[in-house]
Each structure stands twice: as C-alpha cells, then as structure tokens.
Design a protein around this motif. Sequence first.
Motif, PDB file in Angstrom:
ATOM      1  N   ALA A 120     -26.506  26.671 -84.129  1.00  0.00           N
ATOM      2  CA  ALA A 120     -25.415  27.577 -83.771  1.00  0.00           C
ATOM      3  C   ALA A 120     -25.035  27.482 -82.293  1.00  0.00           C
ATOM      4  CB  ALA A 120     -25.802  29.013 -84.118  1.00  0.00           C
ATOM      5  N   GLU A 121     -26.013  27.347 -81.414  1.00  0.00           N
ATOM      6  CA  GLU A 121     -25.737  27.325 -79.976  1.00  0.00           C
ATOM      7  C   GLU A 121     -25.077  26.031 -79.523  1.00  0.00           C
ATOM      8  OE1 GLU A 121     -29.308  28.209 -77.895  1.00  0.00           O
ATOM      9  OE2 GLU A 121     -29.460  30.253 -78.682  1.00  0.00           O
ATOM     10  N   GLN A 122     -25.134  24.972 -80.348  1.00  0.00           N
ATOM     11  CA  GLN A 122     -24.557  23.684 -79.975  1.00  0.00           C
ATOM     12  C   GLN A 122     -23.189  23.443 -80.600  1.00  0.00           C
ATOM     13  OE1 GLN A 122     -28.893  21.772 -80.584  1.00  0.00           O
ATOM     14  NE2 GLN A 122     -27.355  20.264 -80.020  1.00  0.00           N
ATOM     15  N   LEU A 123     -22.720  24.352 -81.430  1.00  0.00           N
ATOM     16  CA  LEU A 123     -21.415  24.203 -82.056  1.00  0.00           C
ATOM     17  C   LEU A 123     -20.324  24.686 -81.110  1.00  0.00           C
ATOM     18  CD1 LEU A 123     -22.174  25.408 -85.695  1.00  0.00           C
ATOM     19  CD2 LEU A 123     -22.413  23.124 -84.714  1.00  0.00           C
ATOM     20  N   GLN A 124     -19.199  23.957 -81.091  1.00  0.00           N
ATOM     21  CA  GLN A 124     -18.075  24.298 -80.222  1.00  0.00           C
ATOM     22  C   GLN A 124     -16.805  24.418 -81.053  1.00  0.00           C
ATOM     23  OE1 GLN A 124     -17.805  21.228 -77.242  1.00  0.00           O
ATOM     24  NE2 GLN A 124     -20.029  21.142 -76.947  1.00  0.00           N
ATOM     25  N   ASP A 125     -15.848  25.145 -80.527  1.00  0.00           N
ATOM     26  CA  ASP A 125     -14.551  25.231 -81.182  1.00  0.00           C
ATOM     27  C   ASP A 125     -13.813  23.899 -81.048  1.00  0.00           C
ATOM     28  OD1 ASP A 125     -14.983  27.857 -81.879  1.00  0.00           O
ATOM     29  OD2 ASP A 125     -14.024  28.645 -80.059  1.00  0.00           O
ATOM     30  N   TYR A 126     -13.040  23.560 -82.062  1.00  0.00           N
ATOM     31  CA  TYR A 126     -12.252  22.328 -82.015  1.00  0.00           C
ATOM     32  C   TYR A 126     -11.123  22.477 -80.998  1.00  0.00           C
ATOM     33  CZ  TYR A 126      -9.024  18.649 -83.412  1.00  0.00           C
ATOM     34  OH  TYR A 126      -8.179  17.569 -83.406  1.00  0.00           O
ATOM     35  N   LYS A 127     -10.965  21.462 -80.140  1.00  0.00           N
ATOM     36  CA  LYS A 127      -9.918  21.497 -79.107  1.00  0.00           C
ATOM     37  C   LYS A 127      -9.167  20.169 -79.053  1.00  0.00           C
ATOM     38  CE  LYS A 127     -12.303  24.945 -76.280  1.00  0.00           C
ATOM     39  NZ  LYS A 127     -12.890  25.268 -74.952  1.00  0.00           N
ATOM     40  N   GLY A 128      -8.776  19.669 -80.207  1.00  0.00           N
ATOM     41  CA  GLY A 128      -7.930  18.487 -80.247  1.00  0.00           C
ATOM     42  C   GLY A 128      -8.630  17.164 -80.065  1.00  0.00           C
ATOM     43  N   GLN A 129      -9.952  17.129 -80.301  1.00  0.00           N
ATOM     44  CA  GLN A 129     -10.700  15.886 -80.087  1.00  0.00           C
ATOM     45  C   GLN A 129     -10.270  14.755 -81.029  1.00  0.00           C
ATOM     46  OE1 GLN A 129     -11.919  18.932 -80.145  1.00  0.00           O
ATOM     47  NE2 GLN A 129     -13.683  19.207 -78.788  1.00  0.00           N
ATOM     48  N   PHE A 130      -9.629  15.070 -82.140  1.00  0.00           N
ATOM     49  CA  PHE A 130      -9.236  14.046 -83.113  1.00  0.00           C
ATOM     50  C   PHE A 130      -7.740  13.751 -83.052  1.00  0.00           C
ATOM     51  CE2 PHE A 130      -8.664  12.501 -87.595  1.00  0.00           C
ATOM     52  CZ  PHE A 130      -9.555  11.438 -87.513  1.00  0.00           C
ATOM     53  N   ALA A 131      -7.032  14.393 -82.140  1.00  0.00           N
ATOM     54  CA  ALA A 131      -5.569  14.310 -82.123  1.00  0.00           C
ATOM     55  C   ALA A 131      -5.060  12.904 -81.840  1.00  0.00           C
ATOM     56  CB  ALA A 131      -5.008  15.283 -81.088  1.00  0.00           C
ATOM     57  N   ILE A 180     -16.916  21.678 -83.752  1.00  0.00           N
ATOM     58  CA  ILE A 180     -17.317  20.359 -83.279  1.00  0.00           C
ATOM     59  C   ILE A 180     -18.807  20.367 -82.965  1.00  0.00           C
ATOM     60  CG2 ILE A 180     -17.106  18.717 -81.358  1.00  0.00           C
ATOM     61  CD1 ILE A 180     -14.804  18.561 -83.270  1.00  0.00           C
ATOM     62  N   PHE A 181     -19.454  19.235 -83.272  1.00  0.00           N
ATOM     63  CA  PHE A 181     -20.863  19.060 -82.932  1.00  0.00           C
ATOM     64  C   PHE A 181     -21.065  17.643 -82.406  1.00  0.00           C
ATOM     65  CE2 PHE A 181     -25.109  17.501 -84.177  1.00  0.00           C
ATOM     66  CZ  PHE A 181     -25.908  18.415 -83.504  1.00  0.00           C
ATOM     67  N   VAL A 182     -21.726  17.511 -81.261  1.00  0.00           N
ATOM     68  CA  VAL A 182     -22.052  16.207 -80.701  1.00  0.00           C
ATOM     69  C   VAL A 182     -23.533  15.954 -80.951  1.00  0.00           C
ATOM     70  CG1 VAL A 182     -22.095  14.768 -78.631  1.00  0.00           C
ATOM     71  CG2 VAL A 182     -20.259  16.445 -78.947  1.00  0.00           C
ATOM     72  N   ASP A 183     -23.848  14.890 -81.698  1.00  0.00           N
ATOM     73  CA  ASP A 183     -25.230  14.649 -82.086  1.00  0.00           C
ATOM     74  C   ASP A 183     -26.022  13.927 -80.989  1.00  0.00           C
ATOM     75  OD1 ASP A 183     -24.616  11.936 -82.217  1.00  0.00           O
ATOM     76  OD2 ASP A 183     -24.534  11.861 -84.402  1.00  0.00           O
ATOM     77  N   GLU A 184     -27.260  13.609 -81.300  1.00  0.00           N
ATOM     78  CA  GLU A 184     -28.169  13.005 -80.334  1.00  0.00           C
ATOM     79  C   GLU A 184     -27.764  11.590 -79.948  1.00  0.00           C
ATOM     80  OE1 GLU A 184     -30.091  16.221 -82.657  1.00  0.00           O
ATOM     81  OE2 GLU A 184     -28.847  14.470 -83.128  1.00  0.00           O
ATOM     82  N   GLU A 185     -26.919  10.954 -80.774  1.00  0.00           N
ATOM     83  CA  GLU A 185     -26.442   9.611 -80.479  1.00  0.00           C
ATOM     84  C   GLU A 185     -25.121   9.630 -79.717  1.00  0.00           C
ATOM     85  OE1 GLU A 185     -28.291   7.002 -81.306  1.00  0.00           O
ATOM     86  OE2 GLU A 185     -29.783   8.343 -82.225  1.00  0.00           O
ATOM     87  N   GLY A 186     -24.623  10.816 -79.410  1.00  0.00           N
ATOM     88  CA  GLY A 186     -23.352  10.940 -78.711  1.00  0.00           C
ATOM     89  C   GLY A 186     -22.143  10.908 -79.615  1.00  0.00           C
ATOM     90  N   LEU A 187     -22.360  10.893 -80.936  1.00  0.00           N
ATOM     91  CA  LEU A 187     -21.252  10.895 -81.892  1.00  0.00           C
ATOM     92  C   LEU A 187     -20.718  12.312 -82.080  1.00  0.00           C
ATOM     93  CD1 LEU A 187     -22.744   8.504 -84.601  1.00  0.00           C
ATOM     94  CD2 LEU A 187     -21.029   7.937 -82.868  1.00  0.00           C
ATOM     95  N   THR A 188     -19.407  12.416 -82.184  1.00  0.00           N
ATOM     96  CA  THR A 188     -18.765  13.718 -82.357  1.00  0.00           C
ATOM     97  C   THR A 188     -18.438  13.944 -83.831  1.00  0.00           C
ATOM     98  OG1 THR A 188     -17.793  13.596 -80.143  1.00  0.00           O
ATOM     99  CG2 THR A 188     -16.823  15.175 -81.686  1.00  0.00           C
ATOM    100  N   TRP A 189     -18.800  15.118 -84.326  1.00  0.00           N
ATOM    101  CA  TRP A 189     -18.571  15.473 -85.724  1.00  0.00           C
ATOM    102  C   TRP A 189     -17.661  16.699 -85.804  1.00  0.00           C
ATOM    103  CZ3 TRP A 189     -21.159  13.000 -89.921  1.00  0.00           C
ATOM    104  CH2 TRP A 189     -22.080  12.020 -89.535  1.00  0.00           C
ATOM    105  N   GLY A 190     -16.844  16.726 -86.839  1.00  0.00           N
ATOM    106  CA  GLY A 190     -15.950  17.857 -87.055  1.00  0.00           C
ATOM    107  C   GLY A 190     -16.209  18.512 -88.398  1.00  0.00           C
TER     108      GLY A 190
END
Length: 262
Positions: A120-131, A180-190
Amino acid sequence: MKKLFSLLLTLALLLPLAGTARADLLWEPQNRFYEEHGCSYLDRAFYANGPQGFVTLLDAPEGGTVEAQYANGARLRVYWTYQDWGCVTVWEDGDHVDGWAPMDQLSLIYDHLSFEEEYAEQLQDYKGQFADFDCQIGGVTFFAYPGAPQPQETRQLEHMPGLLERLAGANGEPSCISRIFVDEEGLTWGYVSYLYGRINGWFCLDDPDGTDFPVRAVEEPELIPARDPVLPARAYLPFLLVGAVMAVTAALLFRFYRRPKG
C-alpha cells in the motif's frame, strides 16, 4: 423495408451494451439459503484446506445435504459469505456446483487485493505515465499482481482497436489506469479495475504484451495434506431413514401375510 433496416441497426448498436451489462452482473448461486438470507459479496479464490484433508460443500451453513467434496489444494471461488461461511461455486463441464463451507477450511490465494494490502505504501496515483506509449504490440497482458507466476488474461488489439487509447487516455477521456507500482527491477506497472469488462489486473507499462517477468515471492498458505473425501455421517441419515421405513414396512407385510386366516 426502411423500418426493418432501422430495427436491425438499433439491435446491432445495443448488442455490445448488452454484452457489457451481462459481464458486470454479480454472480448469484442457485441456492435456497442464499436467496433467503442477506449475504455479503466477496468474489475471491481460495484453496480447499479442511482439517480432514478435504472440504465438504453443504446446501446451507450447518446443512444436511452434501453438494460436493474437494481434496485440499483444490481451487475454490467464494462469491458470497454469511457469517463464518462461504458460498462456493465450482464450474465443471459447462455447469456449476454451489455449496457452503466454513471459511476456516479455506485458505486465501494471493491476489490483487493481497498485493494492495502488502504494498500500500508503494502505490502511487496514475499521472500519465502511459500517455506517450507508441510501440507496436499485439495486445495487453494483465496479471493478478506485478510478478504473478501466470498471466491473468490478454486483451488483443485486433479485437479492441481502441484499447491503447483507453489505457493512455485520449480525446478528453481519462485513462483506465488508476494506480502505479514500480517494482524491484525498475519496471512500471499500472492497475486497471475495469476496461470493456471487469479486470482487476496489472500490466507492465514498459512491456504491455510481455509475459516473461521475474516471479514475485508471496506468502503461500500451509495446506493440510490432501485425502480422498469421505461423506459425513449425517449425509447417510436420509438413506438410513428410507432403509428403516422399508424394513418396518417389510416386517408389517410379513406379519400380515403370516397371520392365520379366519
């Protein structure tokens, strides 16, 4: 002829809406107890994990009729709950079985809600990362959570030409991605909860149709060793009652015909 054409055109326009409506309906079991009591909606997957090595589905909480039995480790989906009982629906060969089991005999399978609670603490609101995504892909693959061992489903672009626009947000419409979640490999997930039907899944913004991602280690439930199911004693009661009635009837008939005439 014009009226017929107009009618057919109207039906064609309504068909996609009808399909969406059906997909979003809450599943309701064919079960008398459910129909007569106020139950809470859940819709989560569990492993059968009964103390005897199996789980027995009954017609009602504390009911007397056995609907089905499953050895520990079987995947069971609980759609509704009532107090400490879960109403399980199992789909088999195009048909389904509905029955009740104690929730303490079911172990939750890690899912999107489990992931949200843990991170929960690592989740962020989506801000156009896939635009600005503009790569050529065949579809978008969703997972129950980032790093899940198996894909949940894939939406193909050839069947949904507006899929990427709905994800990116276009023509004044907001994106379907909410977190949005950024994993340990630096990949961004939506995370997408709804897109042409319920999804509740995650996809990798860097590789939307990818499937080869590092598997995330999650806490798995400890399962009691499985055993072949055995019917509970109360399940034999109806047969015993029928047998007793038949025995008494036979005894009365035997006595009647042996009685001396006159």
